[in-house]
Design a protein around this motif. Sequence first.
Motif, mmCIF file in Angstrom:
data_model
loop_
_atom_site.group_PDB
_atom_site.id
_atom_site.type_symbol
_atom_site.label_atom_id
_atom_site.label_comp_id
_atom_site.label_asym_id
_atom_site.label_seq_id
_atom_site.Cartn_x
_atom_site.Cartn_y
_atom_site.Cartn_z
ATOM 1 N N SER A 1 20.739 31.982 14.458
ATOM 2 C CA SER A 1 20.081 32.490 15.666
ATOM 3 C C SER A 1 19.631 31.340 16.552
ATOM 4 O O SER A 1 19.304 30.243 16.075
ATOM 5 C CB SER A 1 18.870 33.356 15.299
ATOM 6 O OG SER A 1 19.233 34.381 14.390
ATOM 7 N N GLU A 2 19.622 31.616 17.849
ATOM 8 C CA GLU A 2 19.095 30.698 18.849
ATOM 9 C C GLU A 2 18.148 31.479 19.755
ATOM 10 O O GLU A 2 18.519 32.534 20.270
ATOM 11 C CB GLU A 2 20.219 30.087 19.686
ATOM 12 C CG GLU A 2 21.278 29.351 18.890
ATOM 13 C CD GLU A 2 22.418 28.888 19.765
ATOM 14 O OE1 GLU A 2 22.242 28.901 21.009
ATOM 15 O OE2 GLU A 2 23.483 28.528 19.226
ATOM 16 N N ALA A 3 16.955 30.949 19.939
ATOM 17 C CA ALA A 3 15.962 31.569 20.820
ATOM 18 C C ALA A 3 15.685 30.606 21.977
ATOM 19 O O ALA A 3 15.202 29.484 21.759
ATOM 20 C CB ALA A 3 14.679 31.866 20.063
ATOM 21 N N HIS A 4 16.029 31.028 23.181
ATOM 22 C CA HIS A 4 15.805 30.216 24.383
ATOM 23 C C HIS A 4 14.669 30.864 25.182
ATOM 24 O O HIS A 4 14.806 31.991 25.675
ATOM 25 C CB HIS A 4 17.082 30.139 25.230
ATOM 26 C CG HIS A 4 18.255 29.552 24.491
ATOM 27 N ND1 HIS A 4 18.413 28.195 24.324
ATOM 28 C CD2 HIS A 4 19.300 30.152 23.866
ATOM 29 C CE1 HIS A 4 19.529 27.965 23.631
ATOM 30 N NE2 HIS A 4 20.086 29.146 23.350
ATOM 31 N N LEU A 5 13.568 30.140 25.315
ATOM 32 C CA LEU A 5 12.381 30.672 25.969
ATOM 33 C C LEU A 5 12.018 29.815 27.178
ATOM 34 O O LEU A 5 12.233 28.585 27.185
ATOM 35 C CB LEU A 5 11.184 30.709 24.999
ATOM 36 C CG LEU A 5 11.340 31.453 23.666
ATOM 37 C CD1 LEU A 5 11.788 30.494 22.562
ATOM 38 C CD2 LEU A 5 10.034 32.100 23.257
ATOM 39 N N PHE A 6 11.462 30.479 28.163
ATOM 40 C CA PHE A 6 10.852 29.761 29.290
ATOM 41 C C PHE A 6 9.343 30.009 29.212
ATOM 42 O O PHE A 6 8.885 31.155 29.253
ATOM 43 C CB PHE A 6 11.405 30.223 30.636
ATOM 44 C CG PHE A 6 10.940 29.392 31.778
ATOM 45 C CD1 PHE A 6 11.522 28.154 32.027
ATOM 46 C CD2 PHE A 6 9.899 29.804 32.602
ATOM 47 C CE1 PHE A 6 11.091 27.367 33.083
ATOM 48 C CE2 PHE A 6 9.467 29.021 33.649
ATOM 49 C CZ PHE A 6 10.064 27.791 33.892
ATOM 50 N N ILE A 7 8.590 28.932 29.082
ATOM 51 C CA ILE A 7 7.166 29.014 28.766
ATOM 52 C C ILE A 7 6.355 28.452 29.934
ATOM 53 O O ILE A 7 6.697 27.416 30.520
ATOM 54 C CB ILE A 7 6.857 28.237 27.475
ATOM 55 C CG1 ILE A 7 7.627 28.867 26.305
ATOM 56 C CG2 ILE A 7 5.366 28.203 27.181
ATOM 57 C CD1 ILE A 7 7.477 28.146 25.003
ATOM 58 N N LYS A 8 5.279 29.174 30.250
ATOM 59 C CA LYS A 8 4.343 28.729 31.275
ATOM 60 C C LYS A 8 3.034 28.293 30.628
ATOM 61 O O LYS A 8 2.571 28.908 29.670
ATOM 62 C CB LYS A 8 4.079 29.848 32.279
ATOM 63 C CG LYS A 8 5.279 30.184 33.153
ATOM 64 C CD LYS A 8 4.916 31.221 34.195
ATOM 65 C CE LYS A 8 6.096 31.512 35.119
ATOM 66 N NZ LYS A 8 5.740 32.504 36.160
ATOM 67 N N SER B 1 11.318 24.808 29.395
ATOM 68 C CA SER B 1 12.182 25.581 28.504
ATOM 69 C C SER B 1 11.990 25.120 27.064
ATOM 70 O O SER B 1 11.737 23.945 26.800
ATOM 71 C CB SER B 1 13.654 25.423 28.905
ATOM 72 O OG SER B 1 14.052 24.069 28.769
ATOM 73 N N CYS B 2 12.123 26.061 26.159
ATOM 74 C CA CYS B 2 11.983 25.762 24.726
ATOM 75 C C CYS B 2 13.086 26.506 23.983
ATOM 76 O O CYS B 2 13.287 27.708 24.187
ATOM 77 C CB CYS B 2 10.612 26.191 24.209
ATOM 78 S SG CYS B 2 10.399 25.996 22.420
ATOM 79 N N SER B 3 13.812 25.794 23.131
ATOM 80 C CA SER B 3 14.895 26.392 22.356
ATOM 81 C C SER B 3 14.620 26.165 20.872
ATOM 82 O O SER B 3 14.310 25.047 20.460
ATOM 83 C CB SER B 3 16.248 25.794 22.739
ATOM 84 O OG SER B 3 16.530 26.036 24.102
ATOM 85 N N VAL B 4 14.726 27.233 20.105
ATOM 86 C CA VAL B 4 14.507 27.173 18.659
ATOM 87 C C VAL B 4 15.786 27.631 17.977
ATOM 88 O O VAL B 4 16.301 28.723 18.261
ATOM 89 C CB VAL B 4 13.322 28.072 18.222
ATOM 90 C CG1 VAL B 4 13.089 27.953 16.723
ATOM 91 C CG2 VAL B 4 12.061 27.694 18.994
ATOM 92 N N PHE B 5 16.309 26.802 17.084
ATOM 93 C CA PHE B 5 17.522 27.113 16.339
ATOM 94 C C PHE B 5 17.129 27.353 14.878
ATOM 95 O O PHE B 5 16.542 26.471 14.226
ATOM 96 C CB PHE B 5 18.528 25.963 16.440
ATOM 97 C CG PHE B 5 18.932 25.637 17.854
ATOM 98 C CD1 PHE B 5 20.044 26.213 18.425
ATOM 99 C CD2 PHE B 5 18.174 24.746 18.609
ATOM 100 C CE1 PHE B 5 20.409 25.916 19.730
ATOM 101 C CE2 PHE B 5 18.532 24.438 19.913
ATOM 102 C CZ PHE B 5 19.654 25.031 20.480
ATOM 103 N N TYR B 6 17.439 28.526 14.372
ATOM 104 C CA TYR B 6 17.029 28.851 13.004
ATOM 105 C C TYR B 6 18.107 29.690 12.324
ATOM 106 O O TYR B 6 18.907 30.359 12.975
ATOM 107 C CB TYR B 6 15.694 29.596 12.984
ATOM 108 C CG TYR B 6 15.630 30.831 13.837
ATOM 109 C CD1 TYR B 6 15.867 32.098 13.307
ATOM 110 C CD2 TYR B 6 15.317 30.745 15.202
ATOM 111 C CE1 TYR B 6 15.805 33.234 14.099
ATOM 112 C CE2 TYR B 6 15.257 31.881 15.998
ATOM 113 C CZ TYR B 6 15.498 33.117 15.439
ATOM 114 O OH TYR B 6 15.437 34.235 16.220
ATOM 115 N N THR B 7 18.124 29.616 11.013
ATOM 116 C CA THR B 7 19.110 30.323 10.201
ATOM 117 C C THR B 7 18.400 31.026 9.054
ATOM 118 O O THR B 7 17.245 30.734 8.727
ATOM 119 C CB THR B 7 20.159 29.351 9.629
ATOM 120 O OG1 THR B 7 19.504 28.348 8.857
ATOM 121 C CG2 THR B 7 20.957 28.698 10.742
#
Length: 429
Positions: A345-352, A405-411
Amino acid sequence: MNSDLKNNSNPAFSDESLLSRFSSFFYYISKVGQYEARILWRSWLFRIFSLLILAILVLFDVFGVLGIAESEAWSGRYMRGGVFYMDFYLFTVAQVVIAAFLSADFLGRERKMDTTEVFYTRPMSNVQYVLGKTWGALMVFMGLNMVVALLAMVVTLISPDAVFVWQAIFIYPFIFSLPSLVFILGFSFVLMVLVRNQAVTFVLVLGFGGMVLFYLGNMHWGVWDFIGFFIPGYYSGFSGLSNTEYLLFQRGGYFLLGLMGILLTAFCLPRLPGTRRRSGTLLLFCVILLSGAAFLFFNIVSKGIDGQQLRERIRRTDKLLPALPAYSVDSCYLRVHHNGNNLVSEAHLFIKEKSTSDTLFLHLNPGFDISSVTLNNQQVPFTFSEGIISVATSLMYEKDVSGFSCSVFYTDILIRRPFTRNLKKRESL
């Protein structure tokens, strides 16, 4: 020459004798089973109970699944194999009641009809006698299971809403029906031999079943649920069984307890006067089966305790976080794909940023393993403990007032964590 004839005439030294003993052992079991099955089929009590439960299932399928006469249909009919699930779910509860009453008649019927000595004087052991009666009961009740499976299959094929799943035909009888039936037979046999009263045995068995249904329920992670009323046994056409290991341990434990009860009945069964010799091998097998069942139930409880402690650690970690979050997630884009049996999985977030803070906290199901975290396409160090991801935002080279932007890569990790069945790795937080 005489010695050769003597050795050849001794059946103890011939392979044919071993084969005949082996076939004779199962011959008496099959014969006793055939007579027991015939007696059960001829029992009006069994016929009335069977017709009653089948009538209830037919009414449920007609009005609850097919929605005849503009009745409110059951919403679970849309699930894949949902009709099989509910039919066996209801049938197993009724089967326990029928089996408890009929198995409580163990030895009582022979004593009443004065036919006990006919079996006792035959060249058969207690094991053959008890296994034969068990085999006869299994043949009759598994025949009822086939009727229930056929009814569910016909209703599923007729209904425009129900989805047919062929795996359900083989899974649900072995998840719900067979372990419960073997356990209730062994439990009732032992009580009947010890108590020697059919009414008391029936009351004790039903009392235990009622206590499980209405009081114990799912306590202690379902180790008391011999009926399978509270287990997560639904089969999904997409992900299969929700917790196969738990189902094997829980149902296998009661199956072993049922076998132990059957062998213990053979050990305690009284024979004719003067035949008090009992086999120590039976007692050894009973100890082995009891140890196996205790091992399976111990694994269930230990994993349940580990999962409970994990959730408690997660709650303590959550209390250490700031009361008001310093950042807010403006958007989130997920990419999930399968790599064999694992999830990548990849989670791409835009954080304020809402207030000044040097640490970003994110929640993720602790059943996943994080490979990397990036901030504004820049890989940064992180810590992941008890479902909380901690990332230092002060390490970013470039900051924007509008956010970052913040991206989290997890399995999905290969080694299972100590979760209970209420916390699955398929569910990300």
